[in-house]
Design a protein around this motif. Structure first.
Motif, PDB file in Angstrom:
ATOM      1  N   SER A   1      12.098  25.690   9.022  1.00 26.44           N
ATOM      2  CA  SER A   1      11.881  25.688   7.568  1.00 26.44           C
ATOM      3  C   SER A   1      13.189  25.568   6.782  1.00 26.44           C
ATOM      4  O   SER A   1      13.338  26.177   5.723  1.00 26.44           O
ATOM      5  CB  SER A   1      11.139  26.958   7.123  1.00 26.44           C
ATOM      6  N   GLY A   2      14.121  24.792   7.319  1.00 30.35           N
ATOM      7  CA  GLY A   2      15.399  24.662   6.615  1.00 30.35           C
ATOM      8  C   GLY A   2      16.092  26.001   6.441  1.00 30.35           C
ATOM      9  O   GLY A   2      16.734  26.260   5.415  1.00 30.35           O
TER      10      GLY A   2
ATOM     11  N   ASN B   1       7.266  21.417   3.210  1.00 30.97           N
ATOM     12  CA  ASN B   1       8.111  20.382   2.625  1.00 30.97           C
ATOM     13  C   ASN B   1       7.298  19.500   1.699  1.00 30.97           C
ATOM     14  O   ASN B   1       6.150  19.162   1.988  1.00 30.97           O
ATOM     15  CB  ASN B   1       8.735  19.531   3.733  1.00 30.97           C
ATOM     16  N   ALA B   2       7.891  19.130   0.572  1.00 36.45           N
ATOM     17  CA  ALA B   2       7.227  18.263  -0.404  1.00 36.45           C
ATOM     18  C   ALA B   2       5.854  18.812  -0.790  1.00 36.45           C
ATOM     19  O   ALA B   2       4.874  18.069  -0.889  1.00 36.45           O
ATOM     20  CB  ALA B   2       7.102  16.844   0.142  1.00 36.45           C
TER      21      ALA B   2
ATOM     22  N   PRO C   1       7.066  27.134   8.373  1.00 35.74           N
ATOM     23  CA  PRO C   1       6.511  27.182   7.023  1.00 35.74           C
ATOM     24  C   PRO C   1       5.204  27.975   7.037  1.00 35.74           C
ATOM     25  O   PRO C   1       4.457  27.945   8.028  1.00 35.74           O
ATOM     26  CB  PRO C   1       6.257  25.709   6.689  1.00 35.74           C
TER      27      PRO C   1
ATOM     28  N   GLY D   1      12.312  24.514  -1.851  1.00 38.87           N
ATOM     29  CA  GLY D   1      13.175  23.466  -1.314  1.00 38.87           C
ATOM     30  C   GLY D   1      14.335  23.108  -2.214  1.00 38.87           C
ATOM     31  O   GLY D   1      15.255  22.409  -1.787  1.00 38.87           O
TER      32      GLY D   1
ATOM     33  N   LEU E   1       8.395  17.603  10.675  1.00 38.44           N
ATOM     34  CA  LEU E   1       9.409  16.670  10.191  1.00 38.44           C
ATOM     35  C   LEU E   1       9.268  15.387  10.995  1.00 38.44           C
ATOM     36  O   LEU E   1       8.906  15.420  12.174  1.00 38.44           O
ATOM     37  CB  LEU E   1      10.821  17.222  10.407  1.00 38.44           C
TER      38      LEU E   1
ATOM     39  N   THR F   1      11.679  26.199   3.178  1.00 42.27           N
ATOM     40  CA  THR F   1      10.443  25.472   2.860  1.00 42.27           C
ATOM     41  C   THR F   1       9.218  26.315   3.208  1.00 42.27           C
ATOM     42  O   THR F   1       8.334  25.897   3.955  1.00 42.27           O
ATOM     43  CB  THR F   1      10.401  24.112   3.574  1.00 42.27           C
TER      44      THR F   1
ATOM     45  N   HIS G   1      11.004  11.792   6.597  1.00 39.78           N
ATOM     46  CA  HIS G   1      10.087  12.493   5.703  1.00 39.78           C
ATOM     47  C   HIS G   1       9.561  13.743   6.392  1.00 39.78           C
ATOM     48  O   HIS G   1       9.692  13.904   7.610  1.00 39.78           O
ATOM     49  CB  HIS G   1       8.927  11.589   5.256  1.00 39.78           C
ATOM     50  N   ALA G   2       8.980  14.632   5.591  1.00 41.42           N
ATOM     51  CA  ALA G   2       8.482  15.905   6.114  1.00 41.42           C
ATOM     52  C   ALA G   2       7.346  16.391   5.240  1.00 41.42           C
ATOM     53  O   ALA G   2       7.310  16.141   4.034  1.00 41.42           O
ATOM     54  CB  ALA G   2       9.600  16.949   6.147  1.00 41.42           C
ATOM     55  N   ALA G   3       6.423  17.130   5.853  1.00 47.98           N
ATOM     56  CA  ALA G   3       5.309  17.712   5.109  1.00 47.98           C
ATOM     57  C   ALA G   3       4.684  18.806   5.954  1.00 47.98           C
ATOM     58  O   ALA G   3       4.693  18.746   7.188  1.00 47.98           O
ATOM     59  CB  ALA G   3       4.258  16.651   4.765  1.00 47.98           C
TER      60      ALA G   3
ATOM     61  N   ASP H   1       8.117  22.122  13.051  1.00 46.80           N
ATOM     62  CA  ASP H   1       9.196  22.789  12.330  1.00 46.80           C
ATOM     63  C   ASP H   1       9.071  24.308  12.433  1.00 46.80           C
ATOM     64  O   ASP H   1       8.284  24.931  11.734  1.00 46.80           O
ATOM     65  CB  ASP H   1       9.148  22.365  10.857  1.00 46.80           C
TER      66      ASP H   1
END
Length: 421
Positions: free
Chosen positions: A48-49, A57-58, A401, A275, A35, A53, A29-31, A45
Motif C-alpha cells: 500500500s505504498g 489506488n485511484a 489496502p 495517496g 499494481l 493507499t 497503473h493500479a487499483a 499489493d
C-alpha cells in the motif's frame, strides 16, 4: 512503448543512487489491491505504498474530488489566502481522533513534518527541552526526526550531527524483553527516563502505539496507558505517532483506541490522503493554541488538492466501514499464517491490516535477516509485493489496502507460503 528495462537505464542516469526501490519493475497503473507494471504483469499489493493507499489506488471518490479541485484552483497557500477544505480536514481530525476535550488541528506535508511540529508545540507549551522516544522507533528522515528514530542504517548513517535533547527509553517488545508484562516494561522505561532525563525536563513523550519500521511491535497490554499516565503526572505532553497506524489501518480509526488512550497530541499522515501528500497534528486546544501566530505552517501544508483527496478518503472509509475491513483482514491473515508450519517464524503479530511475521534461526530468537530478504525477494518474483522491516531486518510486514478482495488476500498468502518453503 517504454519498458521497465529501458526506464531503469534512464533512472540510473538521472536519479540519485541513495533513492532505493523495492522492486525493479515500473508501475503503469493500479487499483484496489493490485499494481500492474509496464509489461502488464500484475502484483498483489501487500505494501500500500507503505500504508498510504488505504482506500485503494485511484479510489473513485478520491479521483473525482481531486479532478474537481484541480479545475477550481491548485494552490494559494492557506497562510496567504485560506479556503474551506483545510478547515474541513481539521474538523474531521478533531471529530475522529480519541479524546473528548476541546481540540485544534494544523496541516502539513509529511509524517516527518507532522512529528517535528508536534515536538515544536510541546516544547513551546511546556517551556521544556527534552523529548523521550523509544527503542526501535521510527519517526522520519529530517534532522530532528532522524534523531528521534532508533535505527542507524539506512536512516541515520553518516548524516549527523543530530538535533539535541532527544533521549531513548526501552520499548515493550514482548518477544525480546524477557516476557515483561506491560506494567513491568513501563516501570523499566520510566526508571530510565527519571534517572537519565528527569521528569521536570521532559517536554514530550513520543511513541508509536504499534511500531512501524521497528518491526510492527505491539507493546504488552498496559504499557501504553502506564507511560501516558506517567507523562501526565510529569506535566509533559504525550504524543502518539499514528502516521502508519491511523485511519482504520489497525481496525480502529486510530490505534490509540485499542487501549483507551487519549493522547495530548496525535500525528497523522499516510492513509489520511488517499495517496496524496498531507499530514496533520491534532490535540488539546490549550497546547495547539499556545504557539504564537505564524509559528506553525508551511507553503504547501494542507494544499487544496491534497485536502480534497483527504476528505474523499475519509468519506470512503466511513461509507465502506474500512475499520471493519481491517479487522476482517486481520482474522484472515492471522488464521492463514498460523497454519504455516515453519520453525523459523518466531511470532505472528499486529492488528488489523498491519500484520507481520518475525523470522529467526529455528529454536532461537536469533534474527534471520538473510532468510527474510530471500523470502521477500521470492514473493516479488512470484507477483506479491511485500516489505521487510525491524531493527534486525528480520520482519516481513503486510499492509494490504483495506479494499483488497478475499481472493487477492488468499492469492497473496499462497505466494508467501511457497516463498517460505
Amino acid at each position: 512503448m517504454t519498458s521497465s528495462e529501458d526506464l531503469h537505464k534512464r533512472r540510473v542516469a538521472a536519479v540519485a543512487r541513495g533513492v532505493g526501490s523495492t522492486i525493479a519493475s515500473y508501475v503503469d497503473h493500479a487499483a484496489g489491491g493490485t499494481l500492474t507494471d509496464l509489461e502488464g504483469r500484475e502484483w498483489i499489493d501487500f505494501a500500500s505504498g507503505i500504508a498510504v493507499t488505504t482506500v485503494g489506488n485511484a479510489a473513485p471518490r478520491v479521483v473525482a474530488a481531486v479532478r474537481e479541485q484541480v479545475e477550481r484552483f491548485t494552490h494559494t497557500c492557506f497562510m496567504v489566502a485560506p479556503y474551506e477544505s483545510y478547515v474541513s480536514v481539521c474538523e474531521q481530525l478533531i471529530t475522529l481522533t480519541p479524546g473528548g476535550f476541546e481540540k485544534r488541528a494544523a496541516l502539513f506535508n509529511s509524517g516527518a513534518e507532522a512529528v517535528e511540529n508536534a515536538v515544536k508545540i510541546a516544547r513551546h507549551a511546556t517551556g521544556r527541552p527534552a523529548v523521550v522516544v523509544f527503542d526501535h522507533a521510527y519517526h522520519g528522515r529530517t534532522n530532528l526526526t532522524m534523531a528521534l528514530t532508533a535505527k542507524n542504517m539506512p536512516y541515520k548513517h553518516r548524516f549527523g550531527p543530530f538535533a539535541p535533547e532527544v533521549y531513548r527509553a526501552p520499548m515493550s517488545y514482548p518477544l525480546r524483553d524477557g516476557g515483561l508484562d506491560g506494567a513491568e516494561a513501563a516501570r523499566k522505561a520510566i526508571d530510565v527516563i527519571e534517572k537519565q532525563v528527569g521528569a521536570g525536563n521532559v517536554a514530550a513523550v513520543l511513541i508509536e502505539p504499534i511500531q512501524g519500521e521497528g518491526g510492527f511491535v505491539v507493546p504488552a497490554p498496559g504499557f501504553l496507558p502506564a507511560i501516558a499516565a506517567w507523562t501526565a503526572e510529569a506535566g509533559a505532553v504525550f504524543i502518539a505517532d499514528e502516521i502508519q497506524t491511523g485511519f482504520c489501518r489497525t481496525g480502529q480509526w486510530f490505534a490509540s483506541e485499542h487501549e483507551g488512550l487519549e493522547p495530548d497530541l496525535i500525528t497523522t499522515a499516510k492513509g489520511m490522503g488517499g495517496g496524496l501528500p498531507i499530514a496533520g497534528v491534532v490535540g488539546r486546544a490549550e497546547l495547539m493554541d499556545a504557539v504564537h501566530v505564524g509559528g506553525l505552517g508551511g507553503t504547501y501544508g494542507g494544499n487544496p488538492v491534497a485536502c480534497a483527496a483527504a476528505l474523499a478518503a475519509i468519506e470512503t472509509m466511513r461509507e465502506l466501514d474500512l475499520a471493519a475491513s481491517a479487522r476482517h483482514i486481520e482474522a484472515k491473515l492471522k488464521a492463514a499464517l498460523s497454519d504455516i508450519s515453519d520453525d523459523g517464524i518466531a511470532e505472528i503479530r499486529g492488528r488489523g491490516a498491519m500484520i507481520a511475521i518475525e523470522l529467526v534461526q529455528p529454536g532461537t530468537i536469533e534474527p534471520d535477516p538473510v532468510r527474510t530478504a530471500a523470502v521477500s525477494k521470492a514473493c516479488h518474483e512470484a507477483g506479491l509485493l511485500t516489505l521487510t522491516c525491524g531493527t534486525y531486518g528480520n520482519v516481513l510486514r503486510f499492509l494490504p489496502p483495506l479494499v483488497i478482495s478475499d481472493e487477492d488476500l488468499d492469492r497473496g498468502v499462497a505466494i508467501l507460503r511457497a516463498a517460505l518453503r
